[in-house]
Design an enzyme around this catalytic site. Structure first.
Site, PDB file in Angstrom:
ATOM      1  N   SER A 131       2.843  36.737 -51.622  1.00  0.00           N
ATOM      2  CA  SER A 131       2.788  35.354 -51.153  1.00  0.00           C
ATOM      3  C   SER A 131       2.443  34.406 -52.306  1.00  0.00           C
ATOM      4  O   SER A 131       3.245  34.228 -53.209  1.00  0.00           O
ATOM      5  CB  SER A 131       1.808  35.250 -49.980  1.00  0.00           C
ATOM      6  OG  SER A 131       1.985  34.055 -49.271  1.00  0.00           O
ATOM      7  N   HIS A 167       7.845  35.198 -47.163  1.00  0.00           N
ATOM      8  CA  HIS A 167       7.759  35.256 -45.689  1.00  0.00           C
ATOM      9  C   HIS A 167       8.990  34.603 -45.060  1.00  0.00           C
ATOM     10  O   HIS A 167       8.897  33.853 -44.085  1.00  0.00           O
ATOM     11  CB  HIS A 167       6.477  34.570 -45.207  1.00  0.00           C
ATOM     12  CG  HIS A 167       5.237  35.049 -45.893  1.00  0.00           C
ATOM     13  ND1 HIS A 167       4.894  36.376 -45.966  1.00  0.00           N
ATOM     14  CD2 HIS A 167       4.261  34.364 -46.570  1.00  0.00           C
ATOM     15  CE1 HIS A 167       3.750  36.498 -46.640  1.00  0.00           C
ATOM     16  NE2 HIS A 167       3.356  35.296 -47.020  1.00  0.00           N
TER      17      HIS A 167
END
Length: 239
Positions: A131, A167
């Site tokens: 991330s 994501h």
């Protein structure tokens, strides 16, 4: 022998087992394998989470019983090691955790860790993360660092000459914002990952895609006539 500069930028790396214990998954295993070391030295960098103590504890517990020497590098309220550069360059893998990529970049620059990370990359330390720990190595990407409405960030470390999306299959705002950023020139051509996928860069060449979850893919987003063109990149299984 100097290793090739290597970055593994992911939307994964760890998963919870049946007892709810965090364990290294395929992408974290791949990061370790890339070192070629029998007992790799892995440093967890939790800056993006504000150096969450619980996050640090989870990572130490995740590697319990593994042939891995684990350390961590915190910056709040002060660095937990005397010499940041020495500690970083002594590692085989740096795994950067998720959280606020904007906060991570600000703190790294404040402490000169941005330059140290570039030196580590040049020296062949495997730079990896999830991330925020994926976006940071690129020129930028969509981020929730500023609130639930995602915003553009374009001041990443730029070790890689691409933008980055994470994501991609699980957070609805990610794909359209990345498309807009590429289409309007805020970002160059960009690579993105579904949850469970990672991008393996050797030097600054285009990456290969690796997945620890069935169906997870990577994507290339390029500008084309004022719009964004997306290409699906099939993934190889991560170990």
């Amino acid at each position: 022998m100097t290793r090739t500069p290597t970055i593994l930028a992911t939307s994964g790396g760890f998963s919870y087992d049946a007892r709810g214990v965090l364990r290294p998954a395929g992408l974290a295993k791949l990061a370790l394998r890339l070192t070629g070391a029998d007992r790799p030295k892995l440093c967890f960098v939790p800056t993006a989470s504000g150096d969450s103590v619980s996050y640090v504890q989870l990572i130490y517990a995740a590697f319990a019983g593994w042939s891995v020497d684990v350390s961590h590098l915190s910056l709040f309220p002060m660095p937990n090691v005397d010499d940041l550069r020495k500690h970083v360059l002594a590692q085989d893998v740096l795994w950067v955790g998720g959280g606020s990529v904007a906060g991570l970049l600000a703190m790294w620059r404040l402490h000169g860790l941005d330059d140290v990370m570039r030196e580590a990359w040049d020296a062949g330390v495997v730079l990896a993360g999830v991330s925020a720990g994926s976006i940071c190595w690129h020129t930028g990407g969509p981020t929730d660092s500023f609130g639930p409405e995602l915003r553009a960030i374009s001041n990443g470390l730029g070790l890689l000459p691409y933008g980055n999306g994470v994501h991609y299959d699980s957070e609805d705002q990610r794909r359209p914002l990345l498309h807009r950023m590429v289409a309007d020139g805020t970002l160059p051509a960009s690579y993105a990952t579904d949850d469970g996928a990672g991008l393996l860069y050797r030097g600054a060449e285009p990456p290969t895609v690796h997945a620890e979850r069935d169906g997870a893919q990577g994507y290339l987003v390029e500008a084309a006539g004022g719009e964004a063109k997306e290409t699906v990149l099939d993934a190889e299984p991560a170990p």
